[in-house]
Design a protein around this motif. Structure first.
Motif, short mmCIF file in Angstrom:
data_model
loop_
_atom_site.label_atom_id
_atom_site.label_comp_id
_atom_site.label_asym_id
_atom_site.label_seq_id
_atom_site.Cartn_x
_atom_site.Cartn_y
_atom_site.Cartn_z
N PRO A 84 15.11 -67.16 -31.03
CA PRO A 84 15.38 -66.09 -30.06
C PRO A 84 14.12 -65.31 -29.67
O PRO A 84 13.98 -64.91 -28.51
N ALA A 85 13.21 -65.13 -30.63
CA ALA A 85 11.95 -64.44 -30.31
C ALA A 85 11.16 -65.24 -29.30
O ALA A 85 10.58 -64.69 -28.35
N ALA A 86 11.14 -66.58 -29.48
CA ALA A 86 10.43 -67.44 -28.54
C ALA A 86 11.08 -67.37 -27.17
O ALA A 86 10.40 -67.39 -26.14
N ALA A 87 12.42 -67.28 -27.14
CA ALA A 87 13.12 -67.18 -25.86
C ALA A 87 12.67 -65.94 -25.10
O ALA A 87 12.47 -65.98 -23.88
N ILE A 88 12.47 -64.84 -25.83
CA ILE A 88 11.99 -63.61 -25.20
C ILE A 88 10.58 -63.82 -24.66
O ILE A 88 10.26 -63.47 -23.52
N ALA A 89 9.73 -64.45 -25.49
CA ALA A 89 8.34 -64.64 -25.10
C ALA A 89 8.24 -65.53 -23.87
O ALA A 89 7.47 -65.25 -22.95
N ILE A 90 9.04 -66.61 -23.81
CA ILE A 90 8.90 -67.58 -22.73
C ILE A 90 9.29 -66.97 -21.39
O ILE A 90 8.57 -67.14 -20.39
N ILE A 91 10.40 -66.20 -21.35
CA ILE A 91 10.80 -65.62 -20.07
C ILE A 91 9.74 -64.60 -19.61
O ILE A 91 9.42 -64.49 -18.43
N THR A 92 9.14 -63.88 -20.57
CA THR A 92 8.11 -62.90 -20.21
C THR A 92 6.90 -63.61 -19.61
O THR A 92 6.35 -63.17 -18.59
N VAL A 93 6.48 -64.70 -20.25
CA VAL A 93 5.34 -65.46 -19.72
C VAL A 93 5.69 -65.99 -18.33
O VAL A 93 4.88 -65.90 -17.40
N GLY A 94 6.92 -66.52 -18.17
CA GLY A 94 7.34 -67.07 -16.88
C GLY A 94 7.27 -66.03 -15.77
O GLY A 94 6.68 -66.28 -14.70
N VAL A 95 7.84 -64.86 -16.02
CA VAL A 95 7.83 -63.80 -15.00
C VAL A 95 6.38 -63.38 -14.69
O VAL A 95 6.01 -63.20 -13.53
N ASN A 96 5.56 -63.30 -15.74
CA ASN A 96 4.15 -62.93 -15.53
C ASN A 96 3.43 -63.92 -14.64
O ASN A 96 2.64 -63.54 -13.78
N PHE A 97 3.68 -65.22 -14.84
CA PHE A 97 3.06 -66.25 -14.01
C PHE A 97 3.42 -66.04 -12.54
O PHE A 97 2.56 -66.05 -11.66
N VAL A 98 4.72 -65.82 -12.28
CA VAL A 98 5.18 -65.67 -10.90
C VAL A 98 4.58 -64.40 -10.28
O VAL A 98 4.10 -64.41 -9.14
N VAL A 99 4.56 -63.30 -11.06
CA VAL A 99 4.03 -62.05 -10.53
C VAL A 99 2.54 -62.18 -10.22
O VAL A 99 2.07 -61.72 -9.18
N ASP A 100 1.81 -62.86 -11.11
CA ASP A 100 0.38 -63.09 -10.89
C ASP A 100 0.14 -63.78 -9.56
O ASP A 100 -0.71 -63.37 -8.77
N TRP A 101 0.91 -64.84 -9.31
CA TRP A 101 0.74 -65.60 -8.08
C TRP A 101 1.13 -64.76 -6.88
O TRP A 101 0.47 -64.77 -5.85
N PHE A 102 2.24 -64.01 -7.04
CA PHE A 102 2.74 -63.20 -5.93
C PHE A 102 1.71 -62.14 -5.53
O PHE A 102 1.42 -61.95 -4.36
#
Lengths: 310, 326
Positions: free
Chosen positions: A281-299
């Protein structure tokens, strides 16, 4: 345009291209063109987010057992019946992981939206009025931001008690301070534009100026902030739930799942899979955070030059 | 008056004002409690007299302003009130003074924070400055990717990965950092390695990114370009031109992250069962022991405000434009 009509169909003519009726690309066409140019990391981020949203929406169909069904043996190992085993009172960890996507992300999303409604609304109001209203709200926000938000949240939760509603309201109000600062800062540059003045002179109301004149022009930074704020809210709620004062059982949520299963780590030497269970579950939290960060960076990179390099 | 002194005094005044307002907010926490909390603390069987006595002890029959003055006076003399726990409906009072609960843990928390800061600050500054100087190199890019990932991880995820690797799979350090008052310094450090390491990883990531951004921002300014065009050596450019203006952003970065450390401590202390203020606060929140929550919140908020104040003062003191007024 009489001569262009007599033209051969397979020869190129600049005059015909200029003369042709220009069709504006539809919204979806433009979106697709932009997306095609997005880097790999942004694609990865979007796929991660889409996957999480899918799991959250269809949780009851995907999960093999119910969220709070504790009719199984406690601490069962990984097996075909229980993909990730069961927890300390015999609930299926895999099912709780799936329901956790819905609960944790749902609460974080509601909180973020509320934070944007409060912070964005007051930010626009402050930027447009620029009088004592602005002063009062700004100084109030200064004070709120002088206390670390986790500490403030802990204090308020001890007063109002730990339940989902007070969790949402408390975090939303605390996070709306950052939204307020950003909205006010970007809106101030737009408020001085001539078209806002024109709208004022033709007698538009405050609501119209906020919604139709200013908001569309400050959208890109706000959208990026929405992504980052979502991550932050998500991590705060996960941390509070982990500390046992956030989302309360039997609601499945990733932060409290980590805490409930943490004691399994000490068995890692004998059964590595049991040791990993609390980390999932901790990894699940980390992965979605990384994912959103990637998209925001590009945006951010795509819509403005807000990044420090390039 | 020298302009630097005037600016510093103004900033300190603002800091004191903020502290005052924050203390008022923390104080009014008790006022926001629902009316029947006396019964909630003392239990259902509490008689009306015991509830009334309890309310009188808290001073709820007095004017809020009076109570605030008394409360602040007590805090300044080291009296933070008595804990809600340990009270019984029969009127028997086994509660302890909040100071006795907080003080021993305060030392532990400060010890952990200091241990982390001693490792993290030099490391992060070194990594951040080198990454900024060798921008877009492989080193810079891998450091950026690594730190972005670490930032996205919740603290407890980092903590449990460390416990899994260094605590159980390859047992090198104890996974429970239960320091005792009678431990020697060496033993204390050994016990607190894992929590300190967790905090270091999280802090270094934040701090390195901020240092890098601050230095890049600085190196992009016109006067650095000018110094380079004059033909000064890269060393001279960094030491004589960049550094005087870099102290302020670097101080801000350090203070911001030490302030962040104060908050990060809460989660990490709970993971490692480290007996610090953070753990005490979380326990007090769960049991709704408001006086203890207030004391802890006051400690965290004051530390946070004072660290930010120090950073701003350093920024003012080292600002070349203020030091040499025209």
């Amino acid at each position: 345009m009489s001569d262009t009509s007599k033209m051969q169909p397979d020869t190129y003519s600049a005059a015909s291209e200029v003369g042709a009726v220009r069709t504006r690309r539809t919204w979806s066409q433009r979106a697709w063109i932009t997306l095609k140019k997005a880097p790999f990391s942004a694609w990865l981020g979007m796929i991660i987010i889409a996957f999480y949203v899918f799991v959250a929406l269809f949780a009851p169909l995907l999960a093999p057992y119910a969220e709070a069904d504790s009719s199984f043996a406690a601490y069962a190992p990984w097996s075909s019946d229980h993909l990730l085993g069961t927890d300390q009172i015999g609930r299926d960890v895999f099912s709780r992981l799936i329901y956790g996507a819905r609960n944790t992300m749902g609460i974080a999303l509601i909180t973020t939206i509320l934070a944007f409604v409060i912070g964005g609304g007051f930010g626009l109001l402050a930027a447009i009025t620029r009088n004592w209203v602005d002063q009062v709200i700004s100084r109030f926000v200064d004070v709120l931001m002088a206390i670390p938000s986790l500490i403030f949240a802990l204090m308020l939760l001890s007063i109002f008690g730990s339940n989902a509603i007070s969790l949402i309201v408390i975090i939303a109000v605390l996070d709306s301070t950052r939204v307020f600062r950003l909205t006010r800062a970007v809106a101030i540059n737009v408020v001085v534009m001539d078209y806002v003045e024109a709208a004022r002179l033709r007698g538009e109301k405050l609501g119209w100026i906020m919604r139709r004149e200013i908001l569309p022009n400050i959208m890109p930074p706000l959208v990026a902030e929405f992504g980052l704020r979502f991550c932050f809210v998500f991590l705060t709620i996960a941390a509070l739930s982990f500390l046992g004062v956030g989302i309360q059982p039997p609601t499945a949520d990733w932060g409290s799942m980590v805490r409930e299963n943490a004691s399994l780590i000490q068995f890692a030497q004998f059964d590595l899979r049991a040791g990993i269970t609390p980390l999932i579950p901790a990894a699940a939290i980390a992965i979605i955070t990384v994912g959103v960060n990637f998209v925001v960076d590009w945006f951010l990179h795509h819509t403005s030059g807000l990044r420090d390099e390039h | 008056m020298h302009p630097v002194l005037a600016t510093i005094l103004k900033r300190i005044g603002l800091g004191v004002l903020t502290l005052f307002v924050v203390s008022v907010i923390i104080f009014s926490a008790v006022n926001m409690l629902p009316g029947d909390f006396g019964e909630a603390v003392l239990g259902q069987a509490a008689t009306e007299e015991t509830v009334a006595a309890f309310r009188r002890e808290l001073g709820l029959d007095q004017h809020p302003v009076m109570r605030y003055v008394q409360w602040v006076g007590g805090v300044l003399q080291g009296d933070l009130g008595t804990s809600f726990s340990g009270r019984a409906a029969s009127g028997v009072d086994r509660s302890r003074a909040v100071v006795d609960l907080v003080l021993p843990r305060l030392n532990n928390t400060l010890f952990l924070a200091a241990m982390t800061a001693i490792i993290a600050v030099p490391l992060a500054l070194f990594l951040g400055i080198t990454a900024a100087l060798w921008r877009n190199s492989f080193y810079d890019k891998s450091a950026s990717a690594l730190t972005l990932t670490t930032i996205s991880f919740p603290e407890f995820f980092v903590a449990y990965i460390l416990i899994l690797l260094l605590g159980t799979l390859y047992p090198m350090f104890p996974s429970l950092a239960t320091v005792q008052p009678d431990m020697g310094l060496g033993e204390r450090i050994y016990t607190a390695v894992l929590p300190a390491l967790t905090l270091t990883l999280v802090i270094v990531a934040h701090m390195m990114r901020m240092t890098r951004a601050a230095i890049i921002n600085l190196l992009a300014s016109d006067y650095i370009e000018m110094a380079r065009l004059k033909g000064e050596s890269p060393r001279q450019v960094i030491l004589r031109h960049a550094l005087p203006n870099a102290w302020a952003p670097i101080a801000t970065v350090i203070a911001f992250n030490l302030a962040y450390l104060v908050v990060g401590v809460v989660v990490v202390e709970v993971v490692f069962v480290y007996p610090g203020v953070g753990q005490l606060m979380v326990d007090a929140v769960s049991s709704r022991d408001i006086p203890v929550v207030q004391a802890c919140a006051l400690f965290f908020a004051a530390t946070y405000i004072i660290l930010n104040l120090i950073a701003d003062v350093i920024g003012i003191v080292t600002n070349p434009r203020l030091l040499h007024p025209r």
